[in-house]
Design a protein around this motif. Structure first.
Motif, PDB file in Angstrom:
ATOM      1  N   ARG A 228       0.830  -1.208   0.000  1.00 28.59           N
ATOM      2  CA  ARG A 228       0.000   0.000   0.000  1.00 28.59           C
ATOM      3  C   ARG A 228       0.868   1.263   0.000  1.00 28.59           C
ATOM      4  N   LYS A 229       1.933   1.229   0.794  1.00 27.22           N
ATOM      5  CA  LYS A 229       2.848   2.377   0.831  1.00 27.22           C
ATOM      6  C   LYS A 229       3.509   2.587  -0.531  1.00 27.22           C
ATOM      7  N   ALA A 230       3.928   1.485  -1.165  1.00 26.41           N
ATOM      8  CA  ALA A 230       4.586   1.588  -2.470  1.00 26.41           C
ATOM      9  C   ALA A 230       3.633   2.155  -3.522  1.00 26.41           C
ATOM     10  N   ILE A 231       2.396   1.701  -3.504  1.00 28.73           N
ATOM     11  CA  ILE A 231       1.409   2.194  -4.465  1.00 28.73           C
ATOM     12  C   ILE A 231       1.123   3.678  -4.227  1.00 28.73           C
ATOM     13  N   ASN A 232       0.992   4.061  -2.964  1.00 29.00           N
ATOM     14  CA  ASN A 232       0.766   5.471  -2.640  1.00 29.00           C
ATOM     15  C   ASN A 232       1.940   6.331  -3.095  1.00 29.00           C
ATOM     16  N   TYR A 233       3.159   5.818  -2.903  1.00 30.54           N
ATOM     17  CA  TYR A 233       4.349   6.555  -3.345  1.00 30.54           C
ATOM     18  C   TYR A 233       4.323   6.755  -4.857  1.00 30.54           C
ATOM     19  N   LEU A 234       4.026   5.699  -5.599  1.00 30.85           N
ATOM     20  CA  LEU A 234       4.025   5.777  -7.061  1.00 30.85           C
ATOM     21  C   LEU A 234       2.968   6.744  -7.573  1.00 30.85           C
ATOM     22  N   LYS A 235       1.804   6.733  -6.960  1.00 31.83           N
ATOM     23  CA  LYS A 235       0.719   7.595  -7.420  1.00 31.83           C
ATOM     24  C   LYS A 235       0.906   9.042  -6.970  1.00 31.83           C
ATOM     25  N   SER A 236       1.371   9.231  -5.738  1.00 32.86           N
ATOM     26  CA  SER A 236       1.449  10.586  -5.184  1.00 32.86           C
ATOM     27  C   SER A 236       2.739  11.314  -5.529  1.00 32.86           C
ATOM     28  N   PHE A 237       3.860  10.593  -5.532  1.00 34.63           N
ATOM     29  CA  PHE A 237       5.153  11.260  -5.693  1.00 34.63           C
ATOM     30  C   PHE A 237       5.776  11.042  -7.076  1.00 34.63           C
ATOM     31  N   GLU A 238       5.455   9.938  -7.723  1.00 33.65           N
ATOM     32  CA  GLU A 238       5.910   9.723  -9.096  1.00 33.65           C
ATOM     33  C   GLU A 238       4.832  10.069 -10.110  1.00 33.65           C
ATOM     34  N   GLU A 239       3.638  10.360  -9.594  1.00 33.30           N
ATOM     35  CA  GLU A 239       2.494  10.797 -10.414  1.00 33.30           C
ATOM     36  C   GLU A 239       2.201   9.823 -11.550  1.00 33.30           C
ATOM     37  N   LEU A 240       2.147   8.546 -11.212  1.00 32.95           N
ATOM     38  CA  LEU A 240       1.801   7.551 -12.221  1.00 32.95           C
ATOM     39  C   LEU A 240       0.296   7.581 -12.468  1.00 32.95           C
ATOM     40  N   SER A 241      -0.068   7.744 -13.716  1.00 35.06           N
ATOM     41  CA  SER A 241      -1.489   7.706 -14.068  1.00 35.06           C
ATOM     42  C   SER A 241      -1.986   6.273 -14.116  1.00 35.06           C
ATOM     43  N   GLU A 242      -1.081   5.343 -14.378  1.00 42.03           N
ATOM     44  CA  GLU A 242      -1.436   3.924 -14.350  1.00 42.03           C
ATOM     45  C   GLU A 242      -0.253   3.116 -13.849  1.00 42.03           C
ATOM     46  N   ILE A 243      -0.512   2.247 -12.872  1.00 41.46           N
ATOM     47  CA  ILE A 243       0.502   1.299 -12.413  1.00 41.46           C
ATOM     48  C   ILE A 243       0.289   0.010 -13.191  1.00 41.46           C
ATOM     49  N   ASP A 244       1.238  -0.295 -14.034  1.00 42.82           N
ATOM     50  CA  ASP A 244       1.136  -1.492 -14.860  1.00 42.82           C
ATOM     51  C   ASP A 244       1.227  -2.742 -14.001  1.00 42.82           C
ATOM     52  N   PHE A 245       2.215  -2.756 -13.089  1.00 40.76           N
ATOM     53  CA  PHE A 245       2.335  -3.878 -12.154  1.00 40.76           C
ATOM     54  C   PHE A 245       3.175  -3.477 -10.955  1.00 40.76           C
ATOM     55  N   LEU A 246       2.969  -4.178  -9.863  1.00 44.14           N
ATOM     56  CA  LEU A 246       3.806  -4.088  -8.665  1.00 44.14           C
ATOM     57  C   LEU A 246       3.980  -5.508  -8.155  1.00 44.14           C
ATOM     58  N   ILE A 247       5.223  -5.999  -8.185  1.00 42.57           N
ATOM     59  CA  ILE A 247       5.506  -7.367  -7.743  1.00 42.57           C
ATOM     60  C   ILE A 247       6.538  -7.355  -6.626  1.00 42.57           C
ATOM     61  N   ASN A 248       6.643  -8.477  -5.953  1.00 42.29           N
ATOM     62  CA  ASN A 248       7.558  -8.606  -4.829  1.00 42.29           C
ATOM     63  C   ASN A 248       8.941  -9.055  -5.293  1.00 42.29           C
ATOM     64  N   LEU A 249       9.969  -8.418  -4.723  1.00 42.22           N
ATOM     65  CA  LEU A 249      11.338  -8.911  -4.817  1.00 42.22           C
ATOM     66  C   LEU A 249      11.740  -9.301  -3.403  1.00 42.22           C
ATOM     67  N   ASP A 250      12.027 -10.556  -3.187  1.00 43.48           N
ATOM     68  CA  ASP A 250      12.193 -11.082  -1.831  1.00 43.48           C
ATOM     69  C   ASP A 250      13.495 -10.605  -1.188  1.00 43.48           C
ATOM     70  N   PRO A 251      13.426  -9.734  -0.163  1.00 42.71           N
ATOM     71  CA  PRO A 251      14.637  -9.295   0.526  1.00 42.71           C
ATOM     72  C   PRO A 251      14.839 -10.013   1.862  1.00 42.71           C
ATOM     73  N   GLY A 252      14.206 -11.163   2.015  1.00 39.13           N
ATOM     74  CA  GLY A 252      14.271 -11.883   3.290  1.00 39.13           C
ATOM     75  C   GLY A 252      15.645 -12.472   3.548  1.00 39.13           C
ATOM     76  N   ALA A 253      15.716 -13.776   3.685  1.00 38.35           N
ATOM     77  CA  ALA A 253      16.980 -14.438   3.994  1.00 38.35           C
ATOM     78  C   ALA A 253      17.931 -14.450   2.803  1.00 38.35           C
ATOM     79  N   GLN A 254      17.450 -14.014   1.632  1.00 37.89           N
ATOM     80  CA  GLN A 254      18.325 -13.961   0.452  1.00 37.89           C
ATOM     81  C   GLN A 254      18.462 -12.515  -0.046  1.00 37.89           C
TER      82      GLN A 254
END
Length: 290
Positions: A228-254
Motif C-alpha cells: 500500500r505504501k509503495a502504491i501510494n508513493y508511485l501515485k502521489s510522488f511519481e504521479e503515475l497515471s497507471e501502475i502497470d504492475f507491482l511485484i515482490n522482490l524477496d529481501p528476506g533471507a536472500q
C-alpha cells in the motif's frame, strides 16, 4: 610493486569507463514519508537500451547464479541487481525457485501455485520484461514474431503449449506475489509477518512516459502495508497515471541488492545495499545497458 599499483589503477579506471551509462537511464532517490524510508531506483528506457535479465537458478552444468552472472556481465553496463522470487531452500547448493520456473528455455520447476503467487514474470532474450496476472486465467502473450496469443495456464493442454513456447523462445519465467496490476490493487495477502520489503513496479506517468522502479522500504512492514505504501508513493510522488504492475522482490533471507551510478561507481547510500554479497545469490534480477 609500482607496476602492480599502476595496473590496479588502470583496471579500475577501465571498469568505471566500462560501467558508465547515460544518467537519464537511472535516477536514485531517498525520501522519508510518514516515518517510512524509501530508497528508489527509477529506470527509464533512454535510447531504448534499458534491459532486464533474470538468473533463476543454477544452470544445467551446476554453475551457481553468481558464476553465471560473472560470465554474463563482462560486456554489460550493470545499473542494479536484486534477489528476485522466493526459493524453497536457502542452501545455495539445494535451493530451487517456487512455482513455475523456466530459465532461458530450460525447465527448472514445473510446479504452479496459482492460489498464492499470482504474478507470472517473463524475461525475454531481448531484455524486455513483462508481468501477467494469473488471476485472469487467460494471458495474452507476445510470441516474439509480432503475433499475440492467449494461454490459460489452468488448462493442462494450454499450459504445455505455453511451456513449449517458452523453451523454443528461450525465455525466462518465474512466479511471485502480484500486488497491483493495471491499477487494480490486490489485498488478499498474508498480513502477519513483518520485514523490510522490496518491490519492482512499472507504470506510465502524467507525461505519458513508461518507467520502471525498484522500491526498497527499510522498516519492518507486512506485505499488505508495504505494498500500500509503495502504491501510494508511485501515485502521489511519481504521479503515475497507471501502475502497470507491482511485484515482490524477496529481501528476506536472500537479501542481495546493489546498484551503480552512471559513472560506474557503487551506490553506497543506505537503502541501496542488501545484507548479503552478490556471491550468495540464489536468483538474481539485473537491469543493465549493453
Amino acid at each position: 610493486m609500482k607496476y602492480i599499483t599502476f595496473l590496479s589503477i588502470y583496471l579500475l579506471t577501465l571498469s568505471q569507463i566500462y560501467c558508465q551509462y547515460p544518467s537519464k537511464q537511472a535516477e536514485f532517490s531517498t525520501a522519508n514519508i510518514g516515518g517510512e524510508n524509501y530508497s528508489v531506483i527509477k529506470l527509464s528506457n533512454f535510447n531504448k537500451k534499458l534491459k532486464a535479465k533474470y538468473f533463476a537458478a543454477k544452470d544445467q552444468n551446476n554453475n551457481s547464479v553468481y558464476k553465471r552472472y560473472l560470465g554474463w556481465q563482462m560486456n554489460k553496463n550493470v545499473i542494479c541487481y536484486s534477489s528476485g522470487t522466493y526459493m524453497d531452500n536457502y542452501n545455495i547448493d539445494l535451493a530451487k525457485p517456487v512455482g513455475l520456473c523456466i530459465d532461458q528455455g530450460r525447465i527448472v520447476n514445473r510446479g504452479l501455485i496459482l492460489n498464492k503467487f499470482d504474478g507470472l514474470v517473463i524475461a525475454y532474450p531481448s531484455g524486455r520484461i513483462t508481468v501477467h496476472n494469473l488471476k485472469s486465467k487467460t494471458m495474452q502473450i507476445d510470441k516474439g514474431d509480432g503475433k499475440m496469443t492467449n494461454y490459460n495456464l489452468s488448462n493442462n493442454f494450454e499450459r504445455i503449449q505455453f511451456m513449449n513456447w517458452a523453451q523454443e523462445q528461450e525465455v525466462t519465467v518465474f512466479q511471485t506475489h502480484l500486488f497491483c496490476y493495471k491499477n487494480q490493487f490486490f489485498s488478499n495477502i498474508d498480513n502477519s509477518k513483518t520485514a523490510g520489503r522490496r518491490f519492482l513496479a512499472a507504470g506510465t506517468n502524467s507525461d505519458g512516459e513508461f518507467k520502471q522502479y525498484i522500491i526498497n522500504l527499510s522498516s519492518a512492514n507486512t506485505l499488505l502495508d508495504a505494498s500500500r505504501k509503495a502504491i501510494n508513493y508511485l501515485k502521489s510522488f511519481e504521479e503515475l497515471s497507471e501502475i502497470d504492475f507491482l511485484i515482490n522482490l524477496d529481501p528476506g533471507a536472500q537479501d542481495v541488492f546493489g546498484a551503480y551510478n552512471s559513472a560506474g561507481q557503487r551506490v553506497i547510500k543506505s537503502g541501496f545495499q542488501g545484507t548479503l554479497d552478490i556471491s550468495k545469490s540464489l536468483n538474481l534480477i539485473v537491469y543493465y545497458v549493453d
